[in-house]
Write an enzyme that holds these catalytic residues in place. Structure first.
Site, PDB file in Angstrom:
ATOM      1  N   LYS A  77      19.515  86.742  81.946  1.00 41.94           N
ATOM      2  CA  LYS A  77      20.205  87.241  80.742  1.00 41.94           C
ATOM      3  C   LYS A  77      19.585  86.584  79.519  1.00 41.94           C
ATOM      4  CE  LYS A  77      24.704  86.104  79.583  1.00 41.94           C
ATOM      5  NZ  LYS A  77      24.519  85.427  78.270  1.00 41.94           N
ATOM      6  N   GLU A 120      29.967  90.166  73.199  1.00 41.50           N
ATOM      7  CA  GLU A 120      30.857  89.010  73.033  1.00 41.50           C
ATOM      8  C   GLU A 120      31.519  89.022  71.669  1.00 41.50           C
ATOM      9  OE1 GLU A 120      29.274  85.243  74.308  1.00 41.50           O
ATOM     10  OE2 GLU A 120      30.960  84.125  73.441  1.00 41.50           O
TER      11      GLU A 120
END
Ligand code: KIV
Length: 271
Positions: A120, A189
């Site tokens: 990631k 996020e």
């Protein structure tokens, strides 16, 4: 852990099928063998070996200090505890931002030295060349947009990102760029739920939200926060399922008291 042929492993294709079928994806962080084993055996779809290890394992204030070698240590411990779920490993700060050759070299180290299944990376346009290069090398990449903690000193705050205007427009563009570059999923996020819904609907690949509302294709939390191991971090988006901190303190206090009183060990607890 040796491969159990009876277990159907979760792959990046599985996650795509889940999105297509409208089935939500569950993801949690883990950083060590024992918790990875618990989380995997509970049936999680994805374990993220997050650079949040810098906070919850090492006690740093930010995710910036953790090194590639330390991430490799955590990821290889996690892999030994996993039979079924997909394991994603964060490329830590400093291991991919300089140029795409360095980024590819870091991703290759993670794949070779840990046995993990994907990496990631935080950011959009700024890291797109590196993402393309890593994907071209056959390494699955998960993107990460919105509040990207490796850029905390640029933001200066952990407040909600992309509330509108140019920042929201950039996030929409970045999400499309990441999809076109070949990312298999994107973490969103701490962005408004409405924006996360729009982005999730506009992409074919799955989105995994943290503080991004219920319309993402999946959800991720930091395991230490949701199990109440770390009880100091209480953002609005967090649901705490247990209070392991309290249970552990009680257990340790009982042990101390038993040792002091001479109750432990008893006749059955010795040779
Ligand atoms: O490092 C981490 O735990 C993460 C999640 C918060 C998505 O990136």
């Amino acid at each position: 852990m040796s491969v159990n042929k009876e277990v159907k492993r979760v792959t990046t294709n599985t996650l795509q099928k889940m999105k297509n079928a409208g089935e939500k994806i569950s993801m949690l962080t883990a950083y060590d063998f024992s918790f990875a084993k618990i989380i995997d055996s509970a049936g999680i779809d994805v374990i993220l070996v997050g650079d949040s290890a810098s906070n919850v394992m090492a006690g740093h204030e930010t995710t910036l200090p953790i090194t590639l070698d330390q991430m490799i240590y955590h990821a290889s411990s996690v892999i030994r505890g996993v039979e079924r779920c997909l394991v994603v490993v964060d490329l830590p700060f400093g291991s991919y931002q300089s140029n795409s050759d360095i980024a590819l070299a870091s991703a290759i180290r993670i794949m070779k030295e840990t046995g993990a299944h994907s990496v990631k990376m935080e950011g959009g346009e700024e890291v797109i060349d590196s993402i393309r290069k890593i994907v071209s090398a056959g390494i699955p990449v998960m993107g990460h947009l919105g509040l990207i903690p490796q850029s905390i000193y640029k933001f200066g705050t952990y407040a909600v990102r992309a509330k509108g205007g140019t920042e929201a427009d950039k996030l929409r563009r970045d999400a499309k760029l990441l999809e076109e570059a070949g990312c298999f999923a994107i973490v969103l996020e701490k962005i408004p739920a409405e924006l996360a819904k729009e982005v999730s609907e506009s992409l074919t690949i799955p989105t995994i939200g943290i503080g991004a509302g219920g319309d993402c294709d999946g959800q991720v939390l930091v395991m230490h926060d949701m199990l109440g191991i770390n009880t100091e971090f209480k953002p609005r988006f967090l649901r705490q399922y247990l209070n392991i901190h309290e249970l552990a303190v009680k257990g340790v206090q009982q042990y101390i008291s038993d040792v002091k009183s001479g109750d432990f060990p008893n006749d059955q607890e010795q040779y």
